[in-house]
Scaffold this active site. Structure first.
Site, PDB file in Angstrom:
ATOM      1  N   THR A   4       0.905  -1.143   0.030  1.00  0.00           N
ATOM      2  CA  THR A   4       0.029   0.127   0.036  1.00  0.00           C
ATOM      3  C   THR A   4       1.028   1.363   0.151  1.00  0.00           C
ATOM      4  O   THR A   4       1.973   1.047  -0.012  1.00  0.00           O
ATOM      5  CB  THR A   4      -0.997  -0.067   1.248  1.00  0.00           C
ATOM      6  OG1 THR A   4      -0.075   0.047   2.461  1.00  0.00           O
ATOM      7  CG2 THR A   4      -2.096  -1.188   1.378  1.00  0.00           C
ATOM      8  N   ARG A  12      10.623  -0.510  -2.882  1.00  0.00           N
ATOM      9  CA  ARG A  12       9.612  -0.012  -1.870  1.00  0.00           C
ATOM     10  C   ARG A  12       9.294   1.285  -2.754  1.00  0.00           C
ATOM     11  O   ARG A  12       9.924   2.296  -2.368  1.00  0.00           O
ATOM     12  CB  ARG A  12      10.049   0.324  -0.709  1.00  0.00           C
ATOM     13  CG  ARG A  12      10.768  -1.034   0.039  1.00  0.00           C
ATOM     14  CD  ARG A  12      11.151  -0.728   1.457  1.00  0.00           C
ATOM     15  NE  ARG A  12      10.117  -0.252   2.475  1.00  0.00           N
ATOM     16  CZ  ARG A  12      10.223  -0.033   3.571  1.00  0.00           C
ATOM     17  NH1 ARG A  12      11.359   0.121   4.145  1.00  0.00           N
ATOM     18  NH2 ARG A  12       9.279   0.400   4.206  1.00  0.00           N
ATOM     19  N   THR A  13       8.332   1.305  -3.642  1.00  0.00           N
ATOM     20  CA  THR A  13       8.155   2.328  -4.459  1.00  0.00           C
ATOM     21  C   THR A  13       7.332   3.577  -3.798  1.00  0.00           C
ATOM     22  O   THR A  13       7.551   4.639  -4.118  1.00  0.00           O
ATOM     23  CB  THR A  13       6.927   1.985  -5.615  1.00  0.00           C
ATOM     24  OG1 THR A  13       5.815   1.538  -4.965  1.00  0.00           O
ATOM     25  CG2 THR A  13       7.484   0.740  -6.466  1.00  0.00           C
ATOM     26  N   CYS A  14       7.006   3.421  -2.592  1.00  0.00           N
ATOM     27  CA  CYS A  14       6.332   4.647  -1.705  1.00  0.00           C
ATOM     28  C   CYS A  14       7.522   5.508  -1.407  1.00  0.00           C
ATOM     29  O   CYS A  14       7.240   6.690  -1.611  1.00  0.00           O
ATOM     30  CB  CYS A  14       5.762   4.205  -0.592  1.00  0.00           C
ATOM     31  SG  CYS A  14       4.041   3.060  -0.878  1.00  0.00           S
ATOM     32  N   PHE A  15       8.692   4.914  -1.330  1.00  0.00           N
ATOM     33  CA  PHE A  15       9.825   5.712  -0.757  1.00  0.00           C
ATOM     34  C   PHE A  15      10.983   5.956  -1.785  1.00  0.00           C
ATOM     35  O   PHE A  15      11.965   6.321  -1.420  1.00  0.00           O
ATOM     36  CB  PHE A  15      10.377   5.189   0.539  1.00  0.00           C
ATOM     37  CG  PHE A  15       9.451   4.890   1.587  1.00  0.00           C
ATOM     38  CD1 PHE A  15       8.746   6.197   2.337  1.00  0.00           C
ATOM     39  CD2 PHE A  15       8.915   3.713   1.858  1.00  0.00           C
ATOM     40  CE1 PHE A  15       7.663   6.171   3.319  1.00  0.00           C
ATOM     41  CE2 PHE A  15       8.043   3.521   2.889  1.00  0.00           C
ATOM     42  CZ  PHE A  15       7.176   4.751   3.571  1.00  0.00           C
TER      43      PHE A  15
END
Length: 829
Positions: free
Chosen positions: A507, A793-796
């Protein structure tokens, strides 16, 4: 002496009526020269008169009549009858009285009225008379007088006056409040304020300030217009009695400025230009001096916030007074200004123009200095810079009052375009703050226009709004996303979006970016028949006229509009662009023949040949064209007439221009009007401020929107990528890092894009490249087996991999994840 700056010599005129001389035979007592003011009830003018204390009231009437032509006394059957009356301290002065008997002293104010109106508010007139007497006693008090007791009594009288004021804001309150002026209480209080005694001076200040503050507390804003004449009176008398830097004068002027907005709301009650202009000019002079000092000094000198604020507030009624229909009602021409009879307004109208030129010149110099400092030192934000923009905004509105001035203003702004953009980017708050600049897009750049477009999308959104959660199955991505977004209420989309794919744990922002990319890819997929790409550029789209094959197509366009607006809001580049014909319709502009060049090059080429064909050839009906065209609808073709009886109207040399225009309008306006309207509505649903919905597309150029949607069109730069990457667990000179960048450098453009998407869920970079992202990228060292593939971890913006033992091993692992079917669905967390 008080009011010394306003004194002037007035000649004494001969008597106008012989019968008015009866009082000259009265015996003279000890006399002395005095100067006093007479306030005219009609017109608001004030006369300055000189006389002897032994002169009669009748002689004062004669002076007024000689100067103004107003007959104060008329004779009926030989009996004098008062038509105009002199009021002093709430009492009517009788003709036979001497000025000394009435108590008239230097710098006192008398009121000339038509009929005594005290009968309507007798208690108030008596209250004002008692207040005047109390103030006079304080002016002449000795050291033994109990000043505090008198001040308490004065304040109670002033409060009682306000309490008795009608609260309805109608004519009743206006006429009532005029009693305060007619009874000369403001002049008496100012006289007390300029007295030599510091004690009485402080007493007068407290009374005036409390009186004004009490009014603001007791009354609603609609009554402010009725109270402002009292403030005008205080300011006018104080300006003559003390300096404009006096604290009490500044307080009264500020209080008056705060009430000016209520005049703007009611054009019928705009104050006279002569009354407002002195304050406008006074504040403009202060700003001009401050700007000049800022240019001359080594550093920028902040302007007074209160001066800027009051200047703006007084400027609004000044503009309204010049623009009102009975004045000009249109931009002022100086030739017509000199030729027409505008009374004293000519001076003020020219004065506003001089203020405009002076402040614009000073601001030009300040902006020039700003540019030099910014180039040399990269100067940090200075508080006065935002004030420059505020003043420029007001000058732009003044420029519209004079013919030719608006063009001159924007020409000067264009010369300082770089400095202006520098200020806007660093100081902007609301998009509406600088709407006046954005209406002239040529003085801005893409960065500014993008910034304000994003602000329009962001304004009014609630950060604490409940999360809008969506659980999406990848196999039903389009259908479920449509249900969540297309069928949602606009309010529910004002909060943060939370996306999770079924049977996946990941997510966060990375998943959100991936969802945007995948849904927008489906929206513009030709199989869904919603949009058509341009033949010569597959990245540019416009609505498909044949989209009606799907009965839900209009709902899908509303959904598409919402998705595009949300993608812009979240700054996700979706690798598509809008064709010019689509953008122009969204912006509410007309489409011309030249605009369809990319959307339909074949139609464009054919129409161009018709327009350029020899006249005789066209008239010989070689083409065999009539005003019709064929449309394909649900698998069948139908003929559509472009005009009434179009099938019987031949195209010839005289009407071929009309034929081409009608054909273009049908193909690119009429046939997709519903689709465009629903898309626009969906887009507008995301802009919470309704006033901004119409102006979103107006502030952008066509290519501005495409840059925001598509992102950078250039090949991903490895050098830029490397400069915006940090390392955790690795050092920049580790062999794994050197291998990594060498491998990335040898990749094809497509492989780099897949790697970028795997790493960040971003398909296209912003136009600024990696520097346009909200943070840097990171490479993390992990302790997993060398057999494992890299993860992200594409979110970061994290890419994680172990210290592979060789470059060949690393290349093998990276080749696997840069295969399109893997990189777009594997490893993102």
């Amino acid at each position: 002496m008080a009011y010394r700056n306003t004194r002037r010599k007035l000649d004494d005129y001969a008597a106008a009526d012989a019968w008015m001389r009866y009082d000259e035979t009265l015996p003279l007592s000890l006399s002395y020269p005095i100067q006093f003011f007479v306030r005219m009830f009609s017109g608001g003018k004030t006369l300055v008169l000189q006389a002897d204390s032994s002169d009669s009231v009748a002689s004062v009437h004669r002076k007024i009549q000689s100067i103004t032509g107003i007959r104060s006394i008329q004779s009926t059957s030989g009996v004098p009858r008062m038509e105009q009356r002199l009021i002093y301290r709430g009492k009517q002065l009788q003709l036979q009285q001497r000025l000394s008997e009435c108590g008239v002293q230097n710098d006192d104010t008398l009121q000339l009225v038509g009929r005594m109106r005290s009968t309507r508010h007798p208690h108030t007139w008596k209250l004002m008379n008692d207040l005047n007497s109390l103030i006079n006693d304080l002016c002449n008090c000795d050291d033994n007088t109990d000043v505090n007791a008198n001040v308490t009594c004065m304040m109670k009288m002033l409060t009682d006056f306000l309490i008795m004021t009608p609260k309805d804001g109608a004519d009743g309150s206006e006429q009532y409040l005029q009693i305060f002026i007619h009874s000369s209480v403001p002049a008496a209080l100012v006289k007390l304020y300029v007295s030599p005694s510091l004690t009485t001076k402080q007493a007068a200040r407290e009374c005036i300030c409390q009186f004004i503050d009490s009014f603001k507390t007791l009354f609603a804003s609609p009554v402010y217009k009725q109270f402002s004449p009292i403030l005008f009176e205080f300011c006018k008398i104080l300006r003559g009695a003390v300096s404009v830097d006096d604290a009490l004068y500044i307080f009264c002027r500020s209080s008056l400025a705060s009430m000016m907005e209520w005049y703007v709301c009611d054009v019928k009650c705009v104050p006279r230009l002569q009354d407002v202009f002195p304050f406008f000019r006074e504040l403009a002079t202060r700003l001009s001096r401050a700007l000049e000092l800022s240019v001359q000094s080594a550093e920028f000198i902040p302007l007074s916030d209160s001066d800027v604020c009051e200047f703006i507030k007084f400027m609004h009624p000044v503009k309204c007074a010049i623009w009102r229909p009975e004045a000009f009602g249109s931009p002022v021409s100086f030739r017509s200004l000199m030729q027409r009879e505008t009374g004293n307004e000519c001076f003020e109208i020219e004065g506003v123009h001089r203020v405009f030129c002076d402040l614009l010149e000073k601001l030009e110099l300040c902006l020039k200095k700003l540019g030099l400092i910014n180039e040399e030192r990269g100067e940090a934000i200075v508080s006065c810079w935002s004030q420059y923009l505020l003043i420029l905004k007001e000058l732009e509105s003044i420029s519209k009052l004079y013919k030719g001035m608006e063009e001159m203003f924007w020409e000067k702004i264009r010369q300082r375009r770089v400095e202006l953009c520098f200020l806007i980017v660093r100081l902007s708050k609301k998009s509406t703050d600088y709407q006046w600049i954005l209406e002239h897009k040529e003085v801005t750049n893409f960065k500014i226009r993008q910034q304000f477009a994003l602000k329009m999308l962001q304004e009014g959104r609630h950060k604490n709004e409940k999360l809008y959660e969506m659980l999406i199955c990848r196999s039903r991505l389009f259908e479920q996303s449509f249900e969540y977004i297309g069928r949602a209420s606009p309010k529910s989309l004002q909060g943060q979006l939370f996306i999770q794919f079924e049977n996946e744990e990941a997510t966060g922002p990375g998943v959100l970016r991936e969802w945007f990319s995948l849904v927008c890819e489906a929206i513009f997929n030709p199989q869904n028949a919603l949009f058509v790409s341009c033949p010569n550029d597959g990245r540019r789209f416009f609505p498909n006229p044949a989209s009606k094959v799907d009965p839900l197509h209009l709902e899908y366009f509303t959904f598409s509009g919402r998705m595009i607006a949300l993608a812009l809001l979240h700054r996700v580049q979706i690798s598509i662009a809008f064709d010019r014909v689509f953008f122009l319709q969204l912006a509410g502009e007309d489409i011309s023949f030249e605009d369809i060049r990319d959307a339909d090059p074949y139609l464009y080429s054919g129409c161009k040949k018709i327009l350029e064909m020899d006249t005789n050839t066209v008239d010989e009906d070689v083409l065999g064209l009539t005003f019709v065209c064929e449309d394909e609808e649900l698998g069948s073709r139908k003929v559509v007439e472009l005009c009434p009886d179009g099938k019987n109207t031949l195209v010839n040399s005289e009407n071929r221009d009309n034929y081409v225009n009608l054909l273009v309008k049908h193909r690119f306006v009429t046939s997709i009007a519903q689709q465009v309207a629903h898309f626009a509505q969906g887009f507008a649903d995301i802009i919470t401020d309704q006033q901004l919905r119409k102006s979103f597309y107006q502030i952008l150029d066509h290519e501005d929107l495409n840059r925001m949607l598509h992102g950078s069109k250039t090949v991903v730069s490895v050098k830029d990528w490397k400069e915006h990457t940090n390392y955790n667990g690795y050092k920049i000179d580790d062999p794994q890092i050197s291998w990594f960048w060498e491998i990335v450098g040898s990749m094809s453009a497509e492989q780099r894009n897949v790697l970028l998407f795997f790493w960040t869920s971003i398909k296209s970079l912003p136009v600024e490249g990696f520097g346009g992202l909200d943070s840097k990228l990171h490479i993390y060292r992990t302790s997993v087996s060398h057999d494992c593939l890299p993860s992200s971890r594409t979110c970061f913006y994290y890419l994680c991999f172990p210290p592979y033992p060789s470059m060949d091993v690393m290349q093998n692992r990276l080749n696997i994840i840069t295969q399109n079917y893997v990189g777009c669905s594997f490893g993102a967390q």
